[in-house]
Design a protein around this motif. Structure first.
Motif, PDB file in Angstrom:
ATOM      1  N   THR A 174     -14.367  26.505 -27.217  1.00 26.36           N
ATOM      2  CA  THR A 174     -15.609  26.448 -28.007  1.00 26.36           C
ATOM      3  C   THR A 174     -15.388  27.025 -29.405  1.00 26.36           C
ATOM      4  O   THR A 174     -15.920  26.500 -30.384  1.00 26.36           O
ATOM      5  CB  THR A 174     -16.751  27.219 -27.313  1.00 26.36           C
ATOM      6  N   THR A 184     -15.728  24.753 -32.893  1.00 19.80           N
ATOM      7  CA  THR A 184     -16.837  25.030 -33.814  1.00 19.80           C
ATOM      8  C   THR A 184     -16.424  25.875 -35.015  1.00 19.80           C
ATOM      9  O   THR A 184     -17.198  26.016 -35.961  1.00 19.80           O
ATOM     10  CB  THR A 184     -17.974  25.764 -33.087  1.00 19.80           C
ATOM     11  N   HIS A 198     -27.466  23.845 -27.935  1.00 15.22           N
ATOM     12  CA  HIS A 198     -27.189  22.701 -28.808  1.00 15.22           C
ATOM     13  C   HIS A 198     -28.064  22.719 -30.064  1.00 15.22           C
ATOM     14  O   HIS A 198     -27.646  22.234 -31.127  1.00 15.22           O
ATOM     15  CB  HIS A 198     -27.386  21.401 -28.038  1.00 15.22           C
ATOM     16  N   LEU A 229     -21.693  25.135 -28.297  1.00 11.46           N
ATOM     17  CA  LEU A 229     -21.289  24.360 -27.126  1.00 11.46           C
ATOM     18  C   LEU A 229     -21.639  25.129 -25.863  1.00 11.46           C
ATOM     19  O   LEU A 229     -21.859  26.339 -25.894  1.00 11.46           O
ATOM     20  CB  LEU A 229     -19.785  24.089 -27.173  1.00 11.46           C
ATOM     21  N   ASP A 254     -20.926  20.760 -22.215  1.00 11.36           N
ATOM     22  CA  ASP A 254     -19.804  20.226 -22.991  1.00 11.36           C
ATOM     23  C   ASP A 254     -18.472  20.403 -22.266  1.00 11.36           C
ATOM     24  O   ASP A 254     -17.583  19.552 -22.361  1.00 11.36           O
ATOM     25  CB  ASP A 254     -19.729  20.922 -24.348  1.00 11.36           C
ATOM     26  N   THR A 312     -14.015  18.044 -19.517  1.00 11.01           N
ATOM     27  CA  THR A 312     -14.763  18.077 -20.775  1.00 11.01           C
ATOM     28  C   THR A 312     -15.139  16.675 -21.226  1.00 11.01           C
ATOM     29  O   THR A 312     -14.770  15.675 -20.599  1.00 11.01           O
ATOM     30  CB  THR A 312     -13.936  18.799 -21.862  1.00 11.01           C
ATOM     31  N   ARG A 313     -15.860  16.627 -22.322  1.00 14.79           N
ATOM     32  CA  ARG A 313     -16.218  15.344 -22.920  1.00 14.79           C
ATOM     33  C   ARG A 313     -15.062  14.840 -23.785  1.00 14.79           C
ATOM     34  O   ARG A 313     -14.228  15.614 -24.237  1.00 14.79           O
ATOM     35  CB  ARG A 313     -17.500  15.486 -23.730  1.00 14.79           C
ATOM     36  N   PHE A 358     -13.559  16.530 -26.989  1.00 15.54           N
ATOM     37  CA  PHE A 358     -12.871  17.822 -26.931  1.00 15.54           C
ATOM     38  C   PHE A 358     -11.541  17.750 -26.178  1.00 15.54           C
ATOM     39  O   PHE A 358     -10.911  18.778 -25.932  1.00 15.54           O
ATOM     40  CB  PHE A 358     -13.772  18.865 -26.261  1.00 15.54           C
TER      41      PHE A 358
END
Length: 446
Positions: A147, A151, A229, A234, A256, A281-282, A285
């Protein structure tokens, strides 16, 4: 040892090369007060027959779940494992297989890992899963680092309802990387939303929750995701995979990154290990994910094959570019997970989850009727629940142990404010007669 490869002359050369006078100098950082300063208390050699007898004696001193009825959970769970799982794991192709660096001779191992990744994605509602982690705790820490990397922020919020030992691992991983950890308290066994909202600022990289949480309570995961969000943070969700037969998947909740401990499928308690952590994860990522991914490919003749498609580990790329220094996947444990889950299928896991839920709620209902005992929290829970007791938890567990019952976890160990509280776990391995016996023994405590 009867044979030491280095001669005294070679030893002197080695010491001189690294700049120390003696082997003892290599251990100067170890405080004198904790050094043994004597020979190890090890008896001489034994015959095979003597050794077998010695080991059997040590093993018989253990109190196992085969002999005792256990209601201890807290991250390591007793579930029924079909007998075929262990038998197939004993095949030499599996238990002697090393890391599949050479795909041309590792197709079976790679396919097994690919199937494992697929099942994890189906279970969690995520786009991609890696080839397993050491355990649930290290998977959570790696996800927290993801994360921050994604970010470019250096603060994470972790709910106090996350497993306390997982939080300890976070404190080992994150501060050296410059990531600040802020813990969010709970109320009535779940997240205190007022504190969470106040703490969620624009500098927060991620919010870490566990659902069901350490107390067994079901968190309002979708609301937590929405709050996070809204601030650009995340969400990392740690889950018990067995619960996903009934609860919404983390993907449906909007998480996420999803992590968890896969021990519940195919892997016995084993005194705490070896276990396997899963991480999914998505798509966006994936390149920040630690470990490896096995992918499906075709060769020049159109034949299906399996390959390691992503290996962002320090063994494969420059150390400073690596997503993680994790070196091993728990492939044999992951294979057991895959076998067990495949055997259950979609219908089977729903039935298993429902049976766990039913058993736990029956046990909680009956324990709540005992004078001096009550349920600590009012919200919904899965297969673990917290009981408040007037009697000393240590005395309660000692009495149960005398009756060949392993009781609940004394929560004061991790939560001082929960003195006189026990965390009980009930799975499908307990029938009504087992639970009634537990309740009867608890009712005898004055």
């Amino acid at each position: 040892m009867n044979f030491i490869p280095n001669t005294d002359s070679q030893k002197e050369q080695l010491l001189a090369r690294i700049g120390v006078k003696s082997v003892e100098d290599l251990f100067e950082d170890i405080p004198q007060e904790i050094r043994l300063k004597r020979s190890l208390n090890i008896r001489g050699g034994m015959s095979e027959q003597e050794l077998v007898k010695q080991v059997q004696g040590l093993a018989n001193a253990n109190k196992t779940v085969e002999e005792y009825s256990s209601y201890l959970g807290a991250g390591a769970y007793e579930h029924f494992i079909p007998s075929f799982v262990d038998q197939l794991l004993l095949r030499s192709e599996f238990y002697t297989a090393y890391t599949p660096y050479q795909p041309e001779i590792s197709q079976g191992t790679l396919q097994a890992i690919y199937e494992y990744q697929t099942l994890v994605c189906e279970l969690t509602g995520m786009d991609a899963a890696n080839a397993s982690m050491y355990d649930g705790a290290s998977a959570l820490a790696e996800a927290a680092l993801m994360t921050g990397d994604a970010t470019r922020r250096e603060k994470v919020l972790v709910l106090q309802t996350v497993h306390p030992e997982y939080r300890e691992v976070l404190k080992t991983y994150l501060p050296p990387r410059g990531v600040e950890i802020i813990e969010i308290p709970y109320q009535d066994g779940v997240t205190d939303f007022s504190v969470l909202e106040a703490a969620l600022q624009e500098d927060v990289a991620g919010v870490i929750l566990q659902n069901p949480n350490f107390f067994g309570s079901v968190e309002k995961a979708e609301q937590i995701v929405q709050l996070a969000h809204a601030k650009g943070a995340l969400v990392v969700m740690a889950v018990n995979p067995v619960s996903l037969g009934l609860l919404k998947s983390p993907g449906e909740c909007g998480a996420d990154i999803v992590v968890g401990e896969g021990q519940a499928f195919g892997n016995p308690l084993n005194f705490g290990g070896p276990y396997l952590g899963f991480l999914a994860t998505r798509d966006k990522f994936v390149r920040r994910m630690p470990g490896r991914i096995v992918g499906l490919a075709k060769d020049k003749n159109g034949k299906t094959g399996y390959v390691l498609t992503l290996q962002a580990r320090e063994q494969h790329i420059r150390r400073e570019k690596a997503s993680s220094n994790i070196c091993s996947n728990e492939a044999l444990c992951a294979l057991a997970f895959t076998m067990h889950l495949s055997a259950l299928g979609k219908t089977g896991i729903k039935e298993l989850t429902y049976l766990n839920l039913q058993n736990a709620h029956y046990a909680a209902q009956e324990i709540g009727k005992i004078p001096g005992m009550s349920l600590a929290f009012s919200g919904p829970f899965f297969h673990e629940f917290v009981v408040k007791t007037k009697a000393e938890p240590a005395m309660v567990n000692a009495w149960l142990l005398e009756n060949k019952i392993i009781g609940g976890l004394d929560l004061a160990r991790f939560y001082p404010e929960l003195d006189h509280h026990l965390l009980f776990c009930v799975t499908e391995t307990k029938c009504k007669e087992d639970i009634d016996r537990l309740v009867a023994r608890l009712g005898e405590i004055q």
